[in-house]
Design a protein around this motif. Sequence first.
Motif, short mmCIF file in Angstrom:
data_model
loop_
_atom_site.label_atom_id
_atom_site.label_comp_id
_atom_site.label_asym_id
_atom_site.label_seq_id
_atom_site.Cartn_x
_atom_site.Cartn_y
_atom_site.Cartn_z
N LYS A 94 0.83 -1.21 0.00
CA LYS A 94 0.00 0.00 0.00
C LYS A 94 0.86 1.26 0.00
O LYS A 94 0.54 2.24 -0.69
N ASP A 95 1.96 1.25 0.75
CA ASP A 95 2.86 2.40 0.78
C ASP A 95 3.49 2.64 -0.59
O ASP A 95 3.60 3.79 -1.04
N ARG A 96 3.93 1.56 -1.26
CA ARG A 96 4.51 1.70 -2.61
C ARG A 96 3.48 2.26 -3.58
O ARG A 96 3.80 3.16 -4.39
N GLU A 97 2.25 1.78 -3.51
CA GLU A 97 1.20 2.28 -4.40
C GLU A 97 0.89 3.75 -4.12
O GLU A 97 0.65 4.53 -5.06
N ALA A 98 0.88 4.15 -2.86
CA ALA A 98 0.62 5.56 -2.52
C ALA A 98 1.72 6.46 -3.03
O ALA A 98 1.45 7.56 -3.54
N GLU A 99 2.98 6.01 -2.93
CA GLU A 99 4.09 6.80 -3.47
C GLU A 99 3.98 6.94 -4.98
O GLU A 99 4.19 8.03 -5.53
N LEU A 100 3.64 5.86 -5.66
CA LEU A 100 3.49 5.90 -7.12
C LEU A 100 2.34 6.83 -7.52
O LEU A 100 2.48 7.63 -8.45
N LYS A 101 1.24 6.75 -6.79
CA LYS A 101 0.09 7.59 -7.08
C LYS A 101 0.43 9.07 -6.88
O LYS A 101 0.09 9.92 -7.72
N ALA A 102 1.14 9.38 -5.80
CA ALA A 102 1.53 10.77 -5.54
C ALA A 102 2.49 11.27 -6.62
O ALA A 102 2.38 12.43 -7.07
N ALA A 103 3.41 10.42 -7.06
CA ALA A 103 4.34 10.82 -8.12
C ALA A 103 3.61 11.07 -9.43
O ALA A 103 3.90 12.05 -10.14
N ARG A 104 2.67 10.21 -9.76
CA ARG A 104 1.90 10.41 -11.01
C ARG A 104 1.05 11.67 -10.95
O ARG A 104 0.93 12.40 -11.94
N ARG A 105 0.45 11.92 -9.81
CA ARG A 105 -0.36 13.14 -9.67
C ARG A 105 0.52 14.38 -9.82
O ARG A 105 0.09 15.37 -10.41
N ALA A 106 1.72 14.33 -9.30
CA ALA A 106 2.63 15.48 -9.43
C ALA A 106 3.09 15.63 -10.88
O ALA A 106 3.17 16.76 -11.39
N ASP A 107 3.39 14.52 -11.58
CA ASP A 107 3.84 14.58 -12.97
C ASP A 107 2.78 15.17 -13.90
O ASP A 107 3.08 15.99 -14.77
N TYR A 108 1.54 14.73 -13.71
CA TYR A 108 0.47 15.15 -14.62
C TYR A 108 -0.38 16.29 -14.06
O TYR A 108 -1.40 16.65 -14.65
N GLU A 109 0.04 16.84 -12.94
CA GLU A 109 -0.64 17.95 -12.28
C GLU A 109 -2.13 17.65 -12.08
O GLU A 109 -3.01 18.42 -12.45
N ILE A 110 -2.36 16.50 -11.49
CA ILE A 110 -3.74 16.08 -11.19
C ILE A 110 -4.01 16.38 -9.74
O ILE A 110 -3.18 16.17 -8.87
N GLY A 111 -5.22 16.82 -9.45
CA GLY A 111 -5.62 17.03 -8.07
C GLY A 111 -5.98 18.49 -7.81
O GLY A 111 -5.74 19.37 -8.64
N TRP A 112 -6.56 18.71 -6.70
CA TRP A 112 -7.03 20.02 -6.32
C TRP A 112 -5.95 20.77 -5.57
O TRP A 112 -5.27 20.21 -4.71
N ARG A 113 -5.73 22.03 -5.92
CA ARG A 113 -4.79 22.87 -5.22
C ARG A 113 -5.46 24.21 -4.94
O ARG A 113 -6.08 24.81 -5.81
N GLY A 114 -5.33 24.67 -3.73
CA GLY A 114 -5.90 25.98 -3.35
C GLY A 114 -4.92 27.08 -3.72
O GLY A 114 -3.75 27.02 -3.40
N GLU A 115 -5.42 28.05 -4.45
CA GLU A 115 -4.52 29.13 -4.86
C GLU A 115 -4.98 30.45 -4.29
O GLU A 115 -6.04 30.78 -4.07
#
Length: 115
Positions: A94-115
């Motif tokens: 689960k930890d490996r999958e969470a790290e991969l998911k976070a890396a992919r979200r950062a690469d493709y700029e997916i997710g909500w960010r408050g500006e």
Amino acid sequence: RKAFPLWGSGAGRSAQAVPADKAKAALEKDIAQQVRPKWERSQVDDKVVMCRQCKLPVGQVAYAAGGKSKAIMHGECTAQHMLQEMREEEQARKDREAELKAARRADYEIGWRGE
């Protein structure tokens, strides 16, 4: 009158002066063999085999724990040990999958960010 032989085959010899530490060790070994059932003693070193998980003596039925450590355990302790290993492996996955998911979200700029 005959003396009790502490070691060797001198069943009919008379009493000899024996160092106290050797006599005590021989007596303790003899008492330990009489107190413990034969099946509780290891065939190799004549010591009680203890369970690695619960630290209690292992009886007639024991299991060798697989994996990294080769230890003798009770059946129930083996089951608990295997369950713990499976939980650790699942958590690591689960930890490996969470790290991969976070890396992919950062690469493709997916997710909500408050500006």
